[in-house]
Design an enzyme around this catalytic site. Structure first.
Site, short mmCIF file in Angstrom:
data_model
loop_
_atom_site.label_atom_id
_atom_site.label_comp_id
_atom_site.label_asym_id
_atom_site.label_seq_id
_atom_site.Cartn_x
_atom_site.Cartn_y
_atom_site.Cartn_z
CG ASN A 189 -28.52 -11.10 16.71
OD1 ASN A 189 -29.70 -11.26 16.99
ND2 ASN A 189 -28.07 -9.98 16.18
CD GLU B 287 -30.15 -6.41 15.50
OE1 GLU B 287 -29.75 -7.44 16.08
OE2 GLU B 287 -30.51 -6.39 14.31
CG ASP C 75 -40.46 -5.48 16.21
OD1 ASP C 75 -41.56 -5.97 15.91
OD2 ASP C 75 -39.44 -6.17 16.37
CG HIS D 94 -32.69 -9.57 17.20
ND1 HIS D 94 -32.06 -10.14 16.12
CD2 HIS D 94 -34.00 -9.48 16.86
CE1 HIS D 94 -32.95 -10.39 15.18
NE2 HIS D 94 -34.15 -9.99 15.60
C1 GLP Z 1 -37.45 -10.22 13.76
C2 GLP Z 1 -38.40 -9.65 14.79
C3 GLP Z 1 -38.29 -10.37 16.13
C4 GLP Z 1 -38.33 -11.87 15.91
C5 GLP Z 1 -37.19 -12.29 15.03
C6 GLP Z 1 -37.13 -13.79 14.79
O1 GLP Z 1 -36.20 -9.69 13.82
N1 GLP Z 1 -38.19 -8.26 14.99
O2 GLP Z 1 -39.35 -9.95 16.98
O3 GLP Z 1 -38.26 -12.53 17.16
O4 GLP Z 1 -37.37 -11.63 13.77
O5 GLP Z 1 -38.06 -14.16 13.83
P1 GLP Z 1 -38.39 -15.64 13.41
O6 GLP Z 1 -39.42 -16.10 14.37
O7 GLP Z 1 -38.92 -15.51 12.02
O8 GLP Z 1 -37.14 -16.43 13.50
#
Ligand code: GLP
Length: 245
Positions: free
Chosen positions: A135, A142, A67, A137
């Site tokens: 959440n 989402e 993404d 995702h």
């Molecule tokens: C973002 C990314 C996800 C990732 C999430 C959690 O929203 N798009 O791919 O898994 O953050 O990130 P973190 O590892 O910093 O908690």
């Protein structure tokens, strides 16, 4: 779905990195689906260290990222493109021409179509690395009453904006839209490795590993349908969700 419980963050990073390096050693031309966020940083560090020791060679590997934020240029330090270069690509011998992070500039819908084309062109990822949002995702798919199968633009939820605000100077700077692979793209990967750490992930991981429900309100639960999904969590998170190995 298989669960690996690691001692701590470092051990989790090492175990997940082991799965990725095994994939690249067995098949140097592997297509790797890559993730951003704070969770995979330790995994990338471990892979860099093994690369430096000569244990793993990325010269033939191909990568596609999950993404990108809408409105951030690849040079913006908060962009996922910049993240990937700083935390991984600049330190290994992957051919940058074989890496792809969707563009967050210009026509977002066209960029989402380009991401989908890349996914189809490269074929299903041999290994897809994932983090997980608070959440549940996955990438930027989402929690919602429905999920989209293919790459698309997604409006970020308040929960995600709040969680990701820690990387920005102020909350208002967090983009409210992103381009993301779809859940179908992600589930098409031959192997999925999801890494999670930290107590903020308790509700999401509880839904993923502690019950049999599959719900679009916790997109990670779709992985229960995957034949070769591995979830790597640390002891603290396992204890907090009540998982006993
Ligand atoms: C973002 C990314 C996800 C990732 C999430 C959690 O929203 N798009 O791919 O898994 O953050 O990130 P973190 O590892 O910093 O908690």
């Amino acid at each position: 779905m298989r669960l690996i419980c690691a001692k701590n963050y470092q051990d989790m990073s090492r175990k997940a990195a082991n799965l990725i390096s095994a994939q690249v050693i067995l098949c140097p031309e592997s297509v790797l689906g890559l993730a951003t966020g704070s969770t995979p940083i330790g995994i990338y560090r471990q892979l860099i260290s093994w690369y430096e020791k000569g244990d793993v060679d990325f010269s033939k590997a191909v990568s596609i990222n999950l993404d990108e934020y809408c409105g951030l240029s690849p040079r913006d330090p908060q962009s996922y493109s910049c993240f990937m270069h700083q935390n991984f690509f600049d330190h290994i011998n992957i051919d940058k021409k074989n890496t792809f992070v969707a563009s967050g500039m210009g026509d977002f819908e066209a960029n989402a179509r380009e991401l989908e084309e890349k996914v189809r062109e490269g074929g299903a990822a041999d290994l897809q690395l994932l983090g997980i949002g608070n959440n549940g995702h996955i990438a930027f798919n989402e929690a919602s009453d429905h999920l989209i199968a293919v790459a698309h633009t997604e409006k970020l939820t308040e929960s995600t904006i709040n969680a990701n605000a820690r990387f920005f100077e102020k909350k208002e700077d967090v983009p409210t839209m992103a381009i993301t692979m779809g859940m179908g793209d992600i589930l098409a990967a031959k192997k999925v490795v999801l890494a999670a750490t930290g107590l903020a992930k308790v509700p999401a991981i509880k839904g993923l590993i502690m019950d049999d429900v599959i719900t679009t309100q916790n997109p990670s639960t779709m992985l229960k349908m995957h034949e070769d999904a591995v979830v790597v969590i640390d002891r603290e998170l396992a204890d907090a969700v009540g998982y006993r190995a």
